[in-house]
Design a protein around this motif. Structure first.
Motif, PDB file in Angstrom:
ATOM      1  N   ARG A   7       0.834  -1.192   0.000  1.00  0.00           N
ATOM      2  CA  ARG A   7       0.000   0.000   0.000  1.00  0.00           C
ATOM      3  C   ARG A   7       0.869   1.242   0.000  1.00  0.00           C
ATOM      4  O   ARG A   7       1.984   1.229   0.525  1.00  0.00           O
ATOM      5  N   ASP A   9       0.526   5.403   0.988  1.00  0.00           N
ATOM      6  CA  ASP A   9      -0.278   6.492   1.544  1.00  0.00           C
ATOM      7  C   ASP A   9      -0.146   7.692   0.608  1.00  0.00           C
ATOM      8  O   ASP A   9       0.917   8.311   0.508  1.00  0.00           O
ATOM      9  N   THR A  11      -1.815  10.530   0.820  1.00  0.00           N
ATOM     10  CA  THR A  11      -2.212  11.791   1.443  1.00  0.00           C
ATOM     11  C   THR A  11      -1.203  12.915   1.223  1.00  0.00           C
ATOM     12  O   THR A  11      -1.585  14.026   0.815  1.00  0.00           O
ATOM     13  N   ALA A  80      -5.081   3.320  13.657  1.00  0.00           N
ATOM     14  CA  ALA A  80      -3.979   4.178  13.229  1.00  0.00           C
ATOM     15  C   ALA A  80      -3.595   5.202  14.290  1.00  0.00           C
ATOM     16  O   ALA A  80      -2.417   5.512  14.469  1.00  0.00           O
TER      17      ALA A  80
END
Length: 219
Positions: A7, A9, A11, A80
């Motif tokens: 994965r 991230d 963001t 998280a």
């Protein structure tokens, strides 16, 4: 590689307005002992989650105590921001998962359903494999990660058909080889009543398909 899930991230890379996401695959020549194909062979998706979400792959569901009258179910996972969470509950008169009756329960974890089975397993010295207190003869196959003439891209309906053909032949066990299988294979085996030897590698010395003069930094 094409077998292990990963994965990213996104963001920090997002900007106001339109964003373009590019996924590119590359397969070095002669980098395996068999041709694994090229391109995306597993699911690829974009997921939006809140800041405090369940950490992927952190959910562990175990049944530390099981009898015919009741079963203790323990659910552990990581948030998280909220850290480790745990809950334990009891299932009365559990319907045990079996190769002939693969019953699955569902538990809610922060709004997402997770399926699990309740069973006992044991390897005995003089009587082989025991499932729920009785001896079960394991009859199975070693299944490579491919869809035959359809190629390497995973297809759930094709995989289900393969497993159903195996079941019709009398198989109740599966060894995955020689890589991490698509998680949907394990889901289907849970549904159909197939015991799995979930293999990840069959070589550990780093020599598989690699030349001594090969410089991986070139890739």
């Amino acid at each position: 590689n094409g077998y292990m899930p990963w994965r990213v991230d996104l963001t920090p890379a997002l900007k106001e307005g339109e964003n373009i996401l590019l996924v590119r695959t590359f397969r070095p020549a002669n980098h395996a002992r068999w041709h694994t194909g090229v391109g995306l062979t597993r699911r690829c998706w974009l997921e939006a989650v809140p800041a405090d979400h369940v950490v992927p792959d952190s959910v562990a569901i175990t049944t530390p105590a099981v009898t015919r009258e009741r079963a203790t179910v323990r659910v552990v996972y990581e948030m998280a921001k909220g850290g480790r969470k745990e809950k334990t509950f009891t299932v009365e008169n559990p319907r045990l998962w079996d190769v002939d009756d693969p019953h699955l329960y569902t538990v809610d974890v922060e709004g997402t359903p997770y399926r699990y089975g309740i069973r006992t397993i044991a390897w005995t010295v003089d009587d082989g494999f025991h499932l729920n207190g009785r001896r079960v003869q394991l009859n199975g196959v070693d299944l490579h990660s491919d869809m035959g003439p359809l190629g390497m891209a995973f297809n759930r309906s094709v995989m289900r058909r393969q497993l159903m053909v195996m079941k019709d032949m009398g198989a109740n066990a599966l060894r995955t080889s020689h890589n991490a299988c698509d998680p949907q294979v394990l889901d289907l085996c849970d549904e159909l009543g197939i015991v799995v030897w979930n293999e990840c590698f069959d070589k550990w010395d780093g020599t598989s398909g690699r030349r001594k003069d090969e410089n991986l930094e070139d890739y």
